[in-house]
Design a protein around this motif. Sequence first.
Motif, PDB file in Angstrom:
ATOM      1  N   GLY A 534       0.781  -1.237   0.000  1.00 14.04           N
ATOM      2  CA  GLY A 534       0.000   0.000   0.000  1.00 14.04           C
ATOM      3  C   GLY A 534       0.805   1.275   0.000  1.00 14.04           C
ATOM      4  O   GLY A 534       0.308   2.301   0.463  1.00 14.04           O
ATOM      5  N   ASP A 535       2.012   1.266  -0.509  1.00  8.26           N
ATOM      6  CA  ASP A 535       2.828   2.481  -0.485  1.00  8.26           C
ATOM      7  C   ASP A 535       3.764   2.451  -1.689  1.00  8.26           C
ATOM      8  O   ASP A 535       4.662   1.609  -1.767  1.00  8.26           O
ATOM      9  N   THR A 536       3.550   3.380  -2.612  1.00 12.27           N
ATOM     10  CA  THR A 536       4.406   3.378  -3.813  1.00 12.27           C
ATOM     11  C   THR A 536       5.834   3.777  -3.468  1.00 12.27           C
ATOM     12  O   THR A 536       6.746   3.550  -4.259  1.00 12.27           O
ATOM     13  N   GLY A 537       6.024   4.353  -2.285  1.00  7.13           N
ATOM     14  CA  GLY A 537       7.376   4.707  -1.866  1.00  7.13           C
ATOM     15  C   GLY A 537       8.146   3.524  -1.302  1.00  7.13           C
ATOM     16  O   GLY A 537       9.361   3.601  -1.135  1.00  7.13           O
ATOM     17  N   ARG A 538       7.456   2.452  -0.977  1.00  2.00           N
ATOM     18  CA  ARG A 538       8.133   1.291  -0.386  1.00  2.00           C
ATOM     19  C   ARG A 538       8.047   0.056  -1.282  1.00  2.00           C
ATOM     20  O   ARG A 538       8.943  -0.773  -1.273  1.00  2.00           O
ATOM     21  N   VAL A 539       6.963  -0.055  -2.005  1.00  4.08           N
ATOM     22  CA  VAL A 539       6.772  -1.220  -2.873  1.00  4.08           C
ATOM     23  C   VAL A 539       7.024  -0.775  -4.306  1.00  4.08           C
ATOM     24  O   VAL A 539       6.504   0.255  -4.745  1.00  4.08           O
ATOM     25  N   GLU A 540       7.830  -1.560  -5.015  1.00  7.29           N
ATOM     26  CA  GLU A 540       8.268  -1.141  -6.346  1.00  7.29           C
ATOM     27  C   GLU A 540       7.109  -0.863  -7.305  1.00  7.29           C
ATOM     28  O   GLU A 540       7.006   0.191  -7.902  1.00  7.29           O
ATOM     29  N   PHE A 541       6.243  -1.837  -7.489  1.00  5.18           N
ATOM     30  CA  PHE A 541       5.102  -1.651  -8.369  1.00  5.18           C
ATOM     31  C   PHE A 541       4.017  -2.625  -7.944  1.00  5.18           C
ATOM     32  O   PHE A 541       4.268  -3.565  -7.187  1.00  5.18           O
ATOM     33  N   GLY A 542       2.840  -2.385  -8.424  1.00  4.85           N
ATOM     34  CA  GLY A 542       1.766  -3.300  -8.084  1.00  4.85           C
ATOM     35  C   GLY A 542       0.517  -2.929  -8.848  1.00  4.85           C
ATOM     36  O   GLY A 542       0.402  -1.814  -9.356  1.00  4.85           O
ATOM     37  N   LEU A 543      -0.393  -3.875  -8.932  1.00  5.58           N
ATOM     38  CA  LEU A 543      -1.657  -3.590  -9.612  1.00  5.58           C
ATOM     39  C   LEU A 543      -2.833  -3.688  -8.668  1.00  5.58           C
ATOM     40  O   LEU A 543      -3.971  -3.559  -9.061  1.00  5.58           O
ATOM     41  N   GLY A 544      -2.536  -3.945  -7.392  1.00  7.27           N
ATOM     42  CA  GLY A 544      -3.574  -3.796  -6.391  1.00  7.27           C
ATOM     43  C   GLY A 544      -4.505  -4.977  -6.260  1.00  7.27           C
ATOM     44  O   GLY A 544      -4.271  -6.053  -6.805  1.00  7.27           O
ATOM     45  N   THR A 545      -5.577  -4.718  -5.548  1.00  2.54           N
ATOM     46  CA  THR A 545      -6.480  -5.799  -5.163  1.00  2.54           C
ATOM     47  C   THR A 545      -7.877  -5.551  -5.690  1.00  2.54           C
ATOM     48  O   THR A 545      -8.501  -4.544  -5.372  1.00  2.54           O
ATOM     49  N   TYR A 546      -8.299  -6.456  -6.550  1.00  2.00           N
ATOM     50  CA  TYR A 546      -9.660  -6.464  -7.100  1.00  2.00           C
ATOM     51  C   TYR A 546      -9.811  -7.792  -7.809  1.00  2.00           C
ATOM     52  O   TYR A 546      -8.829  -8.498  -8.070  1.00  2.00           O
ATOM     53  N   GLY A 547     -11.053  -8.156  -8.112  1.00  2.00           N
ATOM     54  CA  GLY A 547     -11.262  -9.400  -8.868  1.00  2.00           C
ATOM     55  C   GLY A 547     -10.719 -10.630  -8.165  1.00  2.00           C
ATOM     56  O   GLY A 547     -10.304 -11.585  -8.826  1.00  2.00           O
ATOM     57  N   SER A 548     -10.719 -10.623  -6.836  1.00  2.08           N
ATOM     58  CA  SER A 548     -10.260 -11.788  -6.052  1.00  2.08           C
ATOM     59  C   SER A 548      -8.896 -12.275  -6.514  1.00  2.08           C
ATOM     60  O   SER A 548      -8.646 -13.475  -6.600  1.00  2.08           O
ATOM     61  N   ARG A 549      -7.998 -11.314  -6.811  1.00  2.24           N
ATOM     62  CA  ARG A 549      -6.747 -11.694  -7.446  1.00  2.24           C
ATOM     63  C   ARG A 549      -5.555 -11.764  -6.493  1.00  2.24           C
ATOM     64  O   ARG A 549      -4.492 -12.251  -6.888  1.00  2.24           O
ATOM     65  N   SER A 550      -5.687 -11.271  -5.271  1.00  2.00           N
ATOM     66  CA  SER A 550      -4.498 -11.051  -4.451  1.00  2.00           C
ATOM     67  C   SER A 550      -3.652 -12.301  -4.248  1.00  2.00           C
ATOM     68  O   SER A 550      -2.452 -12.291  -4.482  1.00  2.00           O
ATOM     69  N   LEU A 551      -4.280 -13.359  -3.797  1.00  2.00           N
ATOM     70  CA  LEU A 551      -3.493 -14.549  -3.478  1.00  2.00           C
ATOM     71  C   LEU A 551      -3.067 -15.266  -4.758  1.00  2.00           C
ATOM     72  O   LEU A 551      -1.911 -15.664  -4.901  1.00  2.00           O
ATOM     73  N   ALA A 552      -4.007 -15.406  -5.705  1.00  2.00           N
ATOM     74  CA  ALA A 552      -3.707 -16.148  -6.931  1.00  2.00           C
ATOM     75  C   ALA A 552      -2.590 -15.478  -7.729  1.00  2.00           C
ATOM     76  O   ALA A 552      -1.750 -16.151  -8.327  1.00  2.00           O
ATOM     77  N   VAL A 553      -2.570 -14.153  -7.745  1.00  2.00           N
ATOM     78  CA  VAL A 553      -1.565 -13.455  -8.547  1.00  2.00           C
ATOM     79  C   VAL A 553      -0.465 -12.895  -7.631  1.00  2.00           C
ATOM     80  O   VAL A 553       0.717 -13.197  -7.810  1.00  2.00           O
ATOM     81  N   GLY A 554      -0.847 -12.093  -6.639  1.00  2.00           N
ATOM     82  CA  GLY A 554       0.137 -11.509  -5.730  1.00  2.00           C
ATOM     83  C   GLY A 554       0.843 -12.568  -4.885  1.00  2.00           C
ATOM     84  O   GLY A 554       2.061 -12.502  -4.673  1.00  2.00           O
ATOM     85  N   GLY A 555       0.091 -13.536  -4.409  1.00  2.00           N
ATOM     86  CA  GLY A 555       0.685 -14.622  -3.620  1.00  2.00           C
ATOM     87  C   GLY A 555       1.627 -15.455  -4.465  1.00  2.00           C
ATOM     88  O   GLY A 555       2.703 -15.870  -4.012  1.00  2.00           O
ATOM     89  N   SER A 556       1.239 -15.676  -5.710  1.00  2.00           N
ATOM     90  CA  SER A 556       2.096 -16.457  -6.608  1.00  2.00           C
ATOM     91  C   SER A 556       3.406 -15.721  -6.881  1.00  2.00           C
ATOM     92  O   SER A 556       4.472 -16.344  -6.995  1.00  2.00           O
ATOM     93  N   ALA A 557       3.330 -14.390  -6.990  1.00  2.00           N
ATOM     94  CA  ALA A 557       4.560 -13.611  -7.190  1.00  2.00           C
ATOM     95  C   ALA A 557       5.517 -13.831  -6.024  1.00  2.00           C
ATOM     96  O   ALA A 557       6.742 -13.898  -6.213  1.00  2.00           O
ATOM     97  N   LEU A 558       4.977 -13.959  -4.823  1.00  2.00           N
ATOM     98  CA  LEU A 558       5.838 -14.184  -3.655  1.00  2.00           C
ATOM     99  C   LEU A 558       6.480 -15.565  -3.690  1.00  2.00           C
ATOM    100  O   LEU A 558       7.613 -15.754  -3.240  1.00  2.00           O
ATOM    101  N   ILE A 559       5.752 -16.539  -4.229  1.00  2.00           N
ATOM    102  CA  ILE A 559       6.343 -17.873  -4.381  1.00  2.00           C
ATOM    103  C   ILE A 559       7.504 -17.808  -5.385  1.00  2.00           C
ATOM    104  O   ILE A 559       8.576 -18.382  -5.163  1.00  2.00           O
ATOM    105  N   CYS A 560       7.286 -17.073  -6.484  1.00  2.00           N
ATOM    106  CA  CYS A 560       8.348 -16.960  -7.497  1.00  2.00           C
ATOM    107  C   CYS A 560       9.573 -16.250  -6.916  1.00  2.00           C
ATOM    108  O   CYS A 560      10.720 -16.651  -7.168  1.00  2.00           O
ATOM    109  N   ALA A 561       9.343 -15.194  -6.138  1.00  2.00           N
ATOM    110  CA  ALA A 561      10.469 -14.483  -5.524  1.00  2.00           C
ATOM    111  C   ALA A 561      11.164 -15.389  -4.504  1.00  2.00           C
ATOM    112  O   ALA A 561      12.398 -15.387  -4.401  1.00  2.00           O
TER     113      ALA A 561
END
Lengths: 779, 157
Positions: A534-561
């Motif tokens: 929730g802070d563009t000054g701390r997090v590089e980039f993001g597309l946010g939370t909508y469409g029930s996407r957080s875990l499926a997309v954002g969570g998956s990004a964390l697995i890849c990292a």
Amino acid sequence: MSAETGIGAAVKRREDLRFITGQGNYTDDLNVPGQAYGVFLRSPYARARINAVDAADALQVEGALAVFTGQDTAADGLGDLPCGWLVKSRDGSDMVSAPHPPLAVSQVNYVGEPYGLVVAESLAAARQAAERVDADFEELTPVVATARAAQASPIHQGLEDNLAYDWELGDEAATDAALSAAVHVTRLDLTNNRLIPNAIEPRAALATFDPTNGEYQLRTTSQNPHLERLVLSAFVQIAPEHKLRVVAPDVGGGFGSKIFVYAEETVVTWAAAKVGRPIKWTAQRSESFLADAHGRDHVTHAELGLDEAGRFTALKVSTTANLGAYLSTFGSSVPTYLYGTLLAGQYKTPNIHVRTHGVYTNTAPVDAYRGAGRPEATFVVERIIEAAARETGRDPAELRRLNMIAPEDFPYQTPVALVYDTGNYQASLDKALRLADYAGFGQRRAASQAAGKRRGIGFSCYIEACGLAPSQLAIQLGAGVGLYESGEIRVNPTGSVTVFTGSHSHGQGHETTFAQVVSDKLGVPFDDVEVVHGDTGRVEFGLGTYGSRSLAVGGSALICASDKIIAKGTRIAAHMMQAEPDSVAFEAGAFISGNQRLTLQEVAFAAYVPADYPPDLEPGLSEKAFYDPENFTYPAGAHIAEVEVDEATGVVQLANFVAVDDFGHVINPMIVDGQVHGGLAQGAGQALLEHGIYDADGQLTTGSYMDYCMPRADDVPDFTVDTTVTPCTHNPLGVKGCGEAGAIGSPAAIINAVTDALGTEDITMPATPEQVWRKLRGL
Amino acid sequence: MNLSLTVNGVEHSLDVPANTLLADLLRSQLRLTGTHVGCDTSQCGACTVHLDGRSVKACTVLAAQTQGRAVTTIEGIGSPDDLHPMQAAFRDCHALQCGFCTPAMILRAIELVESGSALDNRTVREGLEGNICRCTGYHNIVKAVLTAGEAMQEQAR
């Protein structure tokens, strides 16, 4: 990993402590030295020409600092608010986008549209000054009703009509032919009522400008601060992206309504530099009603063809979708790509055609609200199936089962573009039938009858598509942004972990679930993982939370990292253990080779103090990933509603609600159940209580909680929720998303129960006591 | 006007405009931002606080009406190190999501339990009728109130 905190554990939320003690930091809780206050001037008319705005008197109010109008923002070169999804009409032409200035310049087009901003030393002074602004409007005839908007005279100057687009999907000729050949055709006219999202925290913004370095900071109630920054810099051109920091602190619910880039935070940010003072604006609830993007508002005709055996042969759908006065950020995509593509539902209907007329009206812009297109699609599919079952004398559960895509049919290509990867719809239905005691319904109905009440049961076997993807396809279809998510894992020198995610939590509990995911994956204690969002000054980039996407997309990004962390750690550990990297395994937080073992913490320390270190490797242990899904995820489930109708009063009591959902793997079942409960209550609200109503003059008659009926504790029952699991086949967590399912499945189930109880299909949402009372009396 | 009142056990003597609402006094002057404002018609209940032990909606109480009286806000109910049983139950039962309505919901729920009437699913739902939650669907809030109700009655015995 720990059974108490790993994947699948009902971990108590770490964000709760600040909320239950009143220590949350919502935007309006924040204050900065020297802040002034903003109040917006809003149109009292649905459609009017602005002849003049005279602020001379207002500026005499003690403490008044400035009054800005659309003329000022236009003169300063402030760009329009863009719609981020370009939909093409069936003839190949681009949708017609009406210009949407942040402050109306020469014409207002809905009640509540902002045409000016008053800034003053105090909120009281700002309100007082706003009342003394003299605006000269010339009223014009508004266009309000959805169904007749396309034919009405155009509300926007320079446009030929009120049609934004005439979109279609599917094979119309084949669908028509199949309908002609059908043994039975069920026809249904449906209205999907306009809803007003009503997150309990009203929207707010606190903007600052630092003239010494040209940097703006906007703290605001956003579900996706990076998108906000991108739009405000690239399109509205307030400031270059690197000079604009957007922070979404604690956000009190969103349900879609805080995805969008609105006029208010845009103008407040711009004005902070003009006035040379920080400016705070917080919406009053009446402003939320008028100027938050609304949801739904469809008028639909649908036809379903069946063969002798009851198999669906064709579904033809024609919808007019009210887009409001302007195209909101994602408004164009909701009744098209998020709606038409879902009309196959859980079924093997071979021919489907959908046509959507998106129309402009003099009402608030309509955009995504919890479910966004998918509740509308589910309502069409599940209502018409229920009606078809009744017309053909079939059991509604069995008619669904007969037509369901079977587990062995996956991957399944629907006739409306999507490829479902996996599912077991029959399993969810079977479980729901058991939990709802379908077999015992007859007895319960008889008992109700004996008590002078009518009882009904209704089904809804919904499908949803979450985590819009992949980016390239979405962009081909008109999306203006990619639909990936970013994640960064920073293993600190002492071995604790800081996680940065582009997803945003406004009630979903990411600080807990994302920590569970990373803790589980990296084998570090849950308490050693911190989640930053929730802070563009701390997090590089993001597309946010909508469409029930957080875990499926954002969570998956964390697995890849995390995989990258493990890969680099493996090289460091191999060097330290004088082993071949291939011989090193990572298990439960440790790198192991033979009888040697190094913890992630030891390896992290070595990475930052590289004494004994691979010569060709950079120091440090921090990795980022952008995860772009290869497909949507497809949560699905079976919802069964049971209602009891009081014949004397017309009151519909939701007696029982069973939801069995397949969300794939579940990270935190406590949170998942909570998401379903909340969605079900919102669905019950749509079905029975909520309705955003404009009168013929375009005045919102449901502009407060006195008139817009929100579900309260005694309007809903305890819910029976359960899950089945078919893991998503294409993301590393096997998860699908659970945020919207409750609101998608439930309205159709509840209305199917009401129509079952009343013995008529002719019930529109919301099924208010008055409407039901009239129907019971044939009025 | 001069106003003397007790907030969370601390006595305050303040100079406030006569038209100040209690909600604004708490949020703007005392910086007790756990009391939230969610509507302008006294319908949502997000501003609920205790006034002499009874729950009131602070957006419809004038600060002047609190002269000589005791106000308790969420900040006075318990602290992270020493939670009130109702606060603990809200966390344990996952009775909050975005947290915006939560402080008010907790204050109303405490009063509901302390009123001493017999609580069950139906009476708790009726008792919470004045507080809107958009996130939870109320299911877990009811669970939390019943859970805390037992704990509080146990404590009282």
